[in-house]
Motif scaffolding. Structure first.
Motif: not given
Length: 152
Positions: A1-4, A146, A149, A6-7
């Motif tokens: 998953m792209d860290k930019r 992001w 976030c 978030g869940e």
């Protein structure tokens, strides 16, 4: 998953959201311990607009709206796209086409600490938009930001 991206945090139920819609913002602010107030610089684009939903947060670099487009694509029923644009800024973060697409996707509206272009056309879409003002200068679509976030 792209860290930019978030869940998505836990969210409120549809029933709770319906109850929250009956409250005014000031009462809700008081009830949750005087947290989460929006700056007085951010106002409804049109008189009488109200906005209540689940936050889909976006943080962008000033003068760039690439990740807002991605958030619009991700938005669904009752999502409020909450954008930290990095005020002050003399560029427009969203316009009428973006507002129309967000509405088609079921979004509840926008809340952004940035400016908009095409304000009359945005109002005509019927999508509530709360922003810090209007600007005609456009933005770039170059910088990754992001989604989901913390924003302020």
């Amino acid at each position: 998953m792209d860290k930019r991206i978030g869940e998505r945090p836990l969210t409120v139920s549809d029933a709770t959201l319906e109850r929250l819609r009956r409250l005014d913002a000031a009462s809700l602010h008081e009830a949750i311990g005087k947290r989460g107030a929006v700056s007085g610089e951010i106002q409804a684009l049109a008189p009488g607009q109200k906005l209540c939903g689940r936050a889909l947060t976006v943080k962008v670099y000033p003068g760039d709206n690439l990740m807002i487009h991605r958030a619009i694509h991700m938005a669904g029923k009752d999502d409020v796209i909450v954008v930290e644009c990095g005020m002050p800024n003399d560029t427009s973060a969203i316009g009428a086409m973006m507002a129309l697409q967000a509405k088609r996707n079921g979004a509840a509206g926008f809340l952004l600490d940035g400016k908009v272009v095409d304000s009359e056309a945005i109002v005509q879409t019927g999508l509530p938009v709360f922003c810090s003002g209007k600007a005609i200068r456009g933005v770039t679509k170059n910088a990754l930001g992001w989604i989901n976030c913390p924003v302020s």
